[in-house]
Every structure is written in structure tokens, then in C-alpha cells.
Design a protein around this motif. Structure first.
Motif, short mmCIF file in Angstrom:
data_model
loop_
_atom_site.label_atom_id
_atom_site.label_comp_id
_atom_site.label_asym_id
_atom_site.label_seq_id
_atom_site.Cartn_x
_atom_site.Cartn_y
_atom_site.Cartn_z
N ASP A 214 0.78 -1.22 -0.02
CA ASP A 214 -0.04 0.09 -0.01
C ASP A 214 0.89 1.36 0.01
OD1 ASP A 214 -2.18 -1.53 0.07
OD2 ASP A 214 -2.73 -1.47 2.23
N GLU A 215 1.78 1.17 0.71
CA GLU A 215 2.75 2.32 0.94
C GLU A 215 3.51 2.48 -0.61
OE1 GLU A 215 3.08 4.55 3.09
OE2 GLU A 215 1.88 3.71 4.81
N TYR A 216 3.88 1.37 -1.03
CA TYR A 216 4.68 1.34 -2.40
C TYR A 216 3.76 2.16 -3.50
CZ TYR A 216 7.07 -0.10 -6.38
OH TYR A 216 7.92 -0.07 -7.63
N ARG A 217 2.59 2.04 -3.61
CA ARG A 217 1.45 2.47 -4.47
C ARG A 217 1.69 4.04 -4.37
NH1 ARG A 217 -2.80 1.75 -7.85
NH2 ARG A 217 -2.55 -0.44 -7.66
N ASN A 218 1.46 4.43 -2.69
CA ASN A 218 1.51 5.99 -2.66
C ASN A 218 2.94 6.74 -2.95
OD1 ASN A 218 -0.74 5.62 -1.15
ND2 ASN A 218 0.12 5.18 0.93
N ILE A 219 4.03 5.82 -3.09
CA ILE A 219 5.24 6.46 -3.29
C ILE A 219 5.34 6.48 -4.62
CG2 ILE A 219 7.71 6.19 -3.24
CD1 ILE A 219 7.58 5.13 -0.33
N SER A 220 5.20 5.33 -5.50
CA SER A 220 5.35 5.29 -6.88
C SER A 220 4.22 5.40 -7.62
CB SER A 220 6.01 3.76 -7.11
OG SER A 220 4.81 2.94 -7.12
N GLN A 221 3.22 5.72 -7.18
CA GLN A 221 1.89 5.58 -8.02
C GLN A 221 1.64 4.47 -9.04
OE1 GLN A 221 -0.22 8.51 -7.37
NE2 GLN A 221 1.51 8.47 -5.66
N LYS A 222 2.25 3.27 -8.62
CA LYS A 222 1.96 1.87 -9.28
C LYS A 222 1.71 0.91 -8.45
CE LYS A 222 4.58 1.04 -12.89
NZ LYS A 222 5.73 0.81 -13.73
N ASP A 223 1.15 -0.01 -8.93
CA ASP A 223 1.03 -1.30 -8.08
C ASP A 223 2.43 -2.13 -8.21
OD1 ASP A 223 -1.15 -3.09 -6.50
OD2 ASP A 223 -0.11 -4.39 -7.88
N ILE A 224 2.63 -2.81 -6.97
CA ILE A 224 3.98 -3.59 -6.99
C ILE A 224 3.89 -4.58 -7.91
CG2 ILE A 224 2.78 -5.15 -5.12
CD1 ILE A 224 6.54 -3.78 -5.35
N VAL A 225 2.62 -4.99 -8.42
CA VAL A 225 2.68 -6.12 -9.45
C VAL A 225 3.44 -5.48 -10.93
CG1 VAL A 225 1.01 -7.51 -11.02
CG2 VAL A 225 1.18 -7.63 -8.53
N ASP A 226 2.68 -4.41 -10.86
CA ASP A 226 3.07 -3.60 -12.16
C ASP A 226 4.71 -3.54 -12.29
OD1 ASP A 226 0.70 -3.72 -13.32
OD2 ASP A 226 0.10 -1.94 -12.35
N SER A 227 5.21 -3.03 -11.08
CA SER A 227 6.62 -2.91 -11.04
C SER A 227 7.47 -4.09 -11.11
CB SER A 227 6.98 -2.02 -9.58
OG SER A 227 6.29 -0.79 -9.75
N ILE A 228 7.01 -5.18 -10.51
CA ILE A 228 7.78 -6.34 -10.73
C ILE A 228 7.88 -6.93 -12.40
CG2 ILE A 228 7.71 -8.95 -10.12
CD1 ILE A 228 6.74 -7.90 -7.33
N LYS A 229 6.64 -6.86 -12.84
CA LYS A 229 6.48 -6.81 -14.18
C LYS A 229 7.51 -6.32 -15.13
CE LYS A 229 1.71 -8.98 -14.25
NZ LYS A 229 0.57 -8.94 -14.59
N GLY A 230 7.75 -4.91 -14.55
CA GLY A 230 8.36 -4.03 -15.39
C GLY A 230 9.96 -4.23 -15.18
N GLU A 231 10.30 -4.45 -14.04
CA GLU A 231 11.82 -4.49 -13.69
C GLU A 231 12.26 -5.95 -13.67
OE1 GLU A 231 13.51 -1.74 -12.46
OE2 GLU A 231 11.69 -0.60 -13.31
N LEU A 232 11.65 -6.83 -13.63
CA LEU A 232 12.19 -8.27 -13.41
C LEU A 232 11.78 -9.20 -14.67
CD1 LEU A 232 11.61 -8.57 -9.59
CD2 LEU A 232 13.80 -7.89 -10.83
N SER A 233 12.10 -10.42 -14.43
CA SER A 233 11.74 -11.33 -15.82
C SER A 233 11.87 -12.73 -15.41
CB SER A 233 12.68 -11.22 -17.00
OG SER A 233 14.16 -11.25 -16.86
N GLY A 234 11.36 -13.81 -16.14
CA GLY A 234 11.81 -15.01 -15.83
C GLY A 234 11.01 -15.82 -14.63
#
Length: 328
Positions: A214-234
Motif C-alpha cells: 500500500d505504501e509502495y503505491r503511494n510512493i510510486s503511483q504504481k502497483d507492486i505487481v506492475d513494477s515487478i513485471k516491468g523490472e524483473l523477468s523469468g
């Protein structure tokens, strides 16, 4: 020990007026001679808790001088044999064997490794690791290390250590701090600091992670799921996404796994048996509800339609009241 494994939303509970000697004798009659009384095996083994089944195993050994699992293996075959043997196996040993099977042979079943290691508690993981060493005379960590690689391996080993905080208390300050660390490790830098994702997602408690997301969304304006999909792989990405989904709704995560196991050209009995057996005393009621909510039909009907009519999932207390329960 049994209490570690038993939740409050399971479909199997202790059977009233339980008698291990009566059940052992009935099972012996069901598998002796020509032909097998599968219905008798189903009625007993799917309506007793695992703790009660272990007493039946001991009684059977004492009365007949044979291991029940060996007699089941000798008399049954195929997926039905695998399921009946799973039901008489202690939970930690069952999970240990599932992990071994996931890493055995030419390829590794990363989905199974991910599912088991993300859905077990720290206490369960410690028991699984102990059972793994007892059965195979090799540490679970050593096999994970030899069969996987990279950040996926690091994360699996962290989970296998059983060091996740199990506290129900949440620390708002820590959640904000961790959210900031995750943001700086991914979205707010060139490249990704995978170790930070592993450390936080594999060690913090589920309630703590929920607040962190929840705090992550407040900071980044993105859901953690979207960030993981964008930053990581495999497989590493898949593992972290599995953790997020479990943090938010473990029964829904497992319902999705069951749906995948049941759809398509062939049924994935390995996954189906594992989830049904391992969650039958923990949260299978909730998994059933999530399955119907997401897919529009009951888990009972899916199994009954796709599998042989004579299946442990089509009778017994395990499945009574499916539709009524799913509507709650």
C-alpha cells in the motif's frame, strides 16, 4: 505437531467416533484378495484428518506387519495410487517428496517449487527441510542450489530457510521504509537491485507486506505487481508475483493454480493432488469459494467433469455442501 498444519477453513476435520483399529481392518479387507474396494478406501481416507490417518498407519503396521503405503502401492495404480499414498503420508514428508519430484529428472518444475515455497509457513518449511534430509540424506538447500540458478535460486533458498517473520503485528514505519527501498531498487534507478526485492518479499510477514505494498503505491503511483513485471523477468519474476498474490489472497492464488491444472488438453494431476491434499485441513473451503467466484463454476463440478466418476473428490465429507459453501 499436527496443529502447525491444521487451519480453520479446511474441508477435512477429525472424524467423530474414530477407531484406528476398525479403520485399519476395513482398509485391509478393501485391498486384500481379487479386486479392490476403492469406495471403501475413499470413504475412510478422505474423511479422516491426517493425524487420524497416521494412527491408522501405525495400527495397520502393528496388526499386519506391513507398511500401509506399500500395500496401497502394490494394490493400486496410476493417479489414484498416488493420491491414496499421499493421504497416508505425513504433511512434511509429502511436501518434501513433492519438492524432490519437482527437481528430479531432466527438467525442473519451477511452478511447483514456487507454489510450495510461497504458501508454507516458516515452521512448516523447517519441518519440510528436516523431512527432506531424513528421506533423501541430502539438504533441500543443496538440491535447490544444484537445480536452479541466479536470483530465482537466491529467493528459493531464502524461503526454504524458513526465516519469514510470522508475526501478525505490522510496523507502519518499517512499511514506509521498505516501500522506499523497493522503489529505489527498481523504478527509481537504472537497473534493478534484485537482492532488495528478495530480502523484503521473502522475509517480511504477509500482514507487513500488505501494508508495504500500500505504501509502495503511494510512493510510486504504481502497483507492486506492475513494477515487478516491468523490472524483473523469468522464474524470479514469477516467484515474486506469486508472493504478492499470496500476501493478498492465498486461496485465490491456489484456486488459479487448480484452474490451470484442470483446463486444457490434459489434467495436471501432480498439481491437483498436491493442492487438494496439502490444503484439505487448512483453507480448501476458501479455495473452493475463490474458484467459483473467479471461474463461474464449482471446483467440485470441474473435477467431476474432467476426472473418472470414481474419484476421491466426488464423494465423502470432503465435498459435501460444495455449492452451499461456495455461495457463502
Amino acid at each position: 505437531m499436527a496443529s502447525i498444519w491444521v487451519g480453520h477453513r479446511g474441508t477435512i476435520r477429525d472424524y467423530p467416533d474414530f477407531s484406528p483399529s476398525v479403520d485399519a481392518e476395513a482398509i485391509r479387507k478393501a485391498i486384500r484378495g481379487i479386486g479392490t474396494d476403492e469406495k471403501m478406501l475413499i470413504s475412510i481416507l478422505t474423511e479422516r484428518s491426517n493425524a487420524q490417518r497416521q494412527l491408522i498407519v501405525k495400527e495397520y503396521q502393528a496388526a499386519y506387519g506391513k507398511e500401509l503405503k506399500d500395500d496401497l502401492k502394490g494394490d493400486l495404480s496410476g493417479h489414484f495410487e498416488h493420491l491414496m499414498v499421499a493421504l497416508v503420508t505425513p504433511p512434511a514428508v509429502f511436501d518434501a517428496k513433492q519438492l524432490k519430484k519437482s527437481m528430479k529428472g531432466a527438467g525442473t518444475n519451477e511452478d511447483a517449487l514456487t507454489e510450495i515455497l510461497t504458501t508454507r509457513t516458516s515452521r512448516q518449511m523447517k519441518e519440510i527441510s528436516q523431512a527432506y534430509y531424513t528421506v533423501y540424506k541430502k539438504s533441500l538447500g543443496d538440491d535447490i542450489s544444484s537445480e536452479t540458478s541466479g536470483d530465482f535460486r537466491k529467493a528459493l533458498l531464502t524461503l526454504a530457510d524458513g526465516r519469514r517473520d510470522e508475526s501478525l503485528k505490522v510496523d507502519e514505519h518499517l512499511a514506509k521504509k521498505d516501500a522506499q527501498i523497493l522503489y529505489k531498487a527498481g523504478e527509481n534507478r537504472w537497473g534493478t537491485d534484485e537482492d532488495k526485492f528478495t530480502e523484503i518479499l521473502c522475509l517480511r510477514s504477509f500482514p507487513q507486506l500488505k501494508l508495504t505494498f500500500d505504501e509502495y503505491r503511494n510512493i510510486s503511483q504504481k502497483d507492486i505487481v506492475d513494477s515487478i513485471k516491468g523490472e524483473l523477468s523469468g522464474h524470479f519474476e514469477d516467484l515474486l508475483l506469486a508472493i504478492v498474490h499470496c500476501v493478498r489472497n492465498t486461496p485465490a492464488f491456489l484456486a488459479e493454480r487448480l484452474h490451470r491444472a484442470l483446463k486444457g488438453a490434459g489434467t495436471d494431476e501432480f498439481t491437483l493432488n498436491r493442492i487438494m491434499v496439502s490444503r484439505s485441513e487448512i483453507d480448501l473451503l476458501d479455495i473452493r469459494i475463490e474458484f467459483k467466484k473467479h471461474y463461474g463454476y464449482s471446483l467440485y463440478s470441474a473435477i467431476k467433469t474432467l476426472l473418472c466418476p470414481l474419484t476421491p473428490f466426488s464423494g465423502g465429507d470432503w465435498w459435501k455442501g460444495e455449492d452451499k459453501e461456495a455461495q457463502r
